[in-house]
Design an enzyme around this catalytic site. Structure first.
Site, PDB file in Angstrom:
ATOM      1  N   CYS A   1       0.840  -1.197   0.000  1.00 56.18           N
ATOM      2  CA  CYS A   1       0.000   0.000   0.000  1.00 56.18           C
ATOM      3  C   CYS A   1       0.876   1.248   0.000  1.00 56.18           C
ATOM      4  O   CYS A   1       1.345   1.697   1.047  1.00 56.18           O
ATOM      5  CB  CYS A   1      -0.919  -0.007   1.228  1.00 56.18           C
TER       6      CYS A   1
ATOM      7  N   CYS B   1      -0.652   4.132   2.065  1.00 49.16           N
ATOM      8  CA  CYS B   1      -0.499   4.053   3.525  1.00 49.16           C
ATOM      9  C   CYS B   1       0.952   4.294   3.941  1.00 49.16           C
ATOM     10  O   CYS B   1       1.218   5.024   4.887  1.00 49.16           O
ATOM     11  CB  CYS B   1      -0.884   2.662   4.048  1.00 49.16           C
ATOM     12  N   ASP B   2       1.871   3.643   3.272  1.00 47.64           N
ATOM     13  CA  ASP B   2       3.239   3.568   3.774  1.00 47.64           C
ATOM     14  C   ASP B   2       4.222   4.463   3.027  1.00 47.64           C
ATOM     15  O   ASP B   2       5.365   4.629   3.468  1.00 47.64           O
ATOM     16  CB  ASP B   2       3.728   2.110   3.721  1.00 47.64           C
TER      17      ASP B   2
END
Ligand code: NAP
Length: 564
Positions: free
Chosen positions: A383, A386-387
């Protein structure tokens, strides 16, 4: 819902919701909340039963962007209700020493009632954590489900919980709130710290937390990813990740006409159509609403919206669906029993339904390379939204040649990562428009190469690339490996139901979205096809109309002549 205005990105090109992640210190005065959200929250907060005390330990304005952002958002919250009592303290104050505050910003909430701290600025996606924390504390109830309360009663020792989150992770608030609920329910045993890994990179490194969310009890990793509430409580009690929780047979029962399993574009569209045609419709989603779209940095091919952040598009769809039907997020359907009505059991309650639509979507595929699983969450990520912010100024490899890989490579570059794309063939599969953007940003592409191994002790250090054209292997030093090599249908429920599947694992449907089981329908990525947001939405609408017509005039009771 994203409740907070987003700060501008620190790299020019990206307009997605993810760009909100890093608080801006540009000095521009923008309100934290839009006027309608402010009114809605004021209306809700006036019913608070208890005061909420907030202690903010932050550096002076202009020293660090996280302190400035935390101060701004908390002051805006405190203005909404006299019951929210904010006090601000210097990080070297006696109060900070008394409370063993060691990071700025640190937010401590209602310390007389629970042990809950937030390390960082709760903005972006984490605005939801802050709002939900205020609501739980203001109403003075953990609001845990009966099974969760029962599980926590069995807790036999203290738990020092850390949940690592990022401001761009739509899954994180769910896990952060699970932890807060546990802290509220068992203040005697559970202490919780929510740690934003951008604001606290050293702490994240110390725990090896390089993806979000991750939950630790003491030093022990108890959950990778977001969990349903009951599964989190079970993991906390058992000190290892739990994946199955079956509710008691006397759990709450909800009778519906249509139960939609999955809250992505197909499921949400079906819910809108189903409910508008008069069917009592509910949506059950075990992860973040929106499915893959929630973590798509930018969407540029949804009609009517030239360029929109995936999460922003999801928020629009969710708000629209909520006008008509109830959504049960963080709930997982464990079992479907055929019949008329059909019976469903989630981790929390039971449902009956005259029809069930499976819109369970797809799960990201793994590479299968040695090191991938061991280093998942330690530099291997699926992701970028997200990261990605964790890899600013770091070298990362993006693996894949499709739309996802290219979209995410662009996003990582916009987040300030030094990204290289690696593809196993000599030509990318992605749309020409995306490839053009890749070239414009001068993102290097390694063609004809496969990841043979991901290396590293505690975290990703290098990858070994095999040349598919027969050349020599080579090793590349990288800090992260992002994998976007396609999706497999999320067909676990369909398999348990014994539905007919295609050889690739997609649910077989006819032109009216009927599966091989009477009363069960499928739409979206789990039925295969083009896998675009707009086609998933179209399938959801068609399936809901088909369901409505069947419930008015059931196909399973019609004669062959009538069907023809
Ligand atoms: P995809 O189109 O199936 O592409 C997967 C890519 O990964 C392919 O390039 C494939 O290589 C490669 N691959 C597969 N297995 C691999 C392995 N073991 N090792 C190395 N490489 C491997 O998947 P996707 O990009 O996730 O897209 C899925 C769907 O979502 C598509 O329909 C896409 O159009 C849509 N989508 C659209 C957008 C957008 O419009 N902006 C964004 C994201 C996704 P080969 O090319 O050799 O097969």
């Amino acid at each position: 819902m994203s409740l907070f205005r987003k700060s501008p990105p620190d790299h020019g090109h990206d307009h997605g919701p993810d760009s909100a992640s890093t608080p801006s210190d540009d000095g521009a005065e923008r309100p934290v909340l839009d006027p309608q959200t402010k009114l809605d929250l004021q209306g809700l907060f006036q019913h608070f039963q208890q005061d909420v005390e907030i202690l903010l330990f932050a550096a002076a304005d202009g020293v660090d962007v996280f302190s400035t952002a935390a101060r701004k958002v908390l002051r805006a919250m405190a203005e909404l209700s006299p019951r929210i009592r904010l006090s601000e303290h210097a990080p070297d104050s006696p109060r900070a020493r008394d409370l063993s505050v060691s990071a700025t910003p640190t937010i401590i909430m209602s310390p007389e009632r629970c042990r809950f701290r937030y390390l960082g600025a709760p903005v972006g996606e984490e605005g939801r954590t802050l709002i939900e924390a205020l609501i739980l504390l203001g109403f003075g109830d953990s609001s845990l489900s009966p099974p969760s309360r029962k599980l926590l009663k069995t807790l036999d020792g203290p738990r020092q919980v850390k949940v690592f989150v990022s401001l761009t992770c739509p899954y994180c608030p769910q896990q952060a709130i699970n932890a807060l609920k546990a802290a509220l329910e068992r203040p005697d045993l559970v202490a919780v710290e929510i740690v934003d890994i951008q604001a606290n990179p050293d702490l994240a490194d110390q725990y090896g937390a390089h993806s979000t969310p991750q939950a630790f009890a003491g030093d022990k990793l108890i959950a990778l990813g977001a969990q349903a509430e009951e599964l989190f409580m079970a993991s906390l009690v058992k000190l290892e990740q739990q994946t199955i929780f079956i509710p008691d047979s006397d759990a709450q029962l909800i009778a519906a006409d249509l139960v939609v399993v999955g809250g992505g574009p197909a499921g949400l569209t079906a819910a809108i159509y189903g409910a508008r045609s008069g069917l009592k419709t509910v949506v059950i989603e075990k992860d973040a609403l929106g499915g893959q779209v929630a973590t798509t940095p930018v969407v540029e091919n949804y009609p009517g919206l030239t360029s929109v952040g995936g999460k922003a598009l999801v928020d629009l769809m969710v708000s629209h669906a909520l006008e008509y039907c109830q959504i049960f997020p963080g709930e997982e359907v464990m079992e479907i029993t055929p019949g008329q009505p059909l019976a469903l059991a989630t981790n929390r309650r039971r449902f009956t339904a005259r029809a069930v639509l499976l819109a369970t979507g797809a799960r990201h595929r793994q590479l299968g390379a040695p090191g991938e699983q061991r280093l998942a969450g330690r530099g291997v990520s699926y992701c970028a939204t997200c990261d990605g912010p964790l890899f600013k100024n770091r070298a990362v490899l993006m693996v894949g040649g499709g739309d996802s890989a290219v979209t995410e490579a662009l996003h990582l570059a916009n987040q300030g990562a030094s990204v290289t794309l690696v593809h196993r063939r000599e030509k990318l599969r992605a749309q020409a428009r995306l490839v053009e953007q890749l070239e414009n940003l001068k993102i290097p592409v390694i063609y004809n190469a496969e990841v043979k191994e991901i290396k590293g002790q505690e975290r990703v250090e290098a990858v070994v690339l095999a040349d598919t054209a027969g050349g020599p292997e080579r090793e590349l030093k990288v800090d992260g490996v992002f994998v976007a090599v396609g999706y497999d249908p999320a067909n676990a429920l369909a398999r348990r139901l014994g539905l007919a599947l295609t050889p690739e694992g997609y649910i077989q449907v006819d032109e009216r979205h009927h599966t091989s089981q009477t009363g069960v329908y499928a739409a979206g990525d789990v039925q295969g096809g083009f896998k675009q947001i707009v086609t998933a939405a179209g399938q959801g609408a068609a399936a809901a109309m088909s369901i409505f017509e069947d419930l008015m005039n059931p196909y399973w009771t019609r004669t062959r002549a009538e069907k023809a």
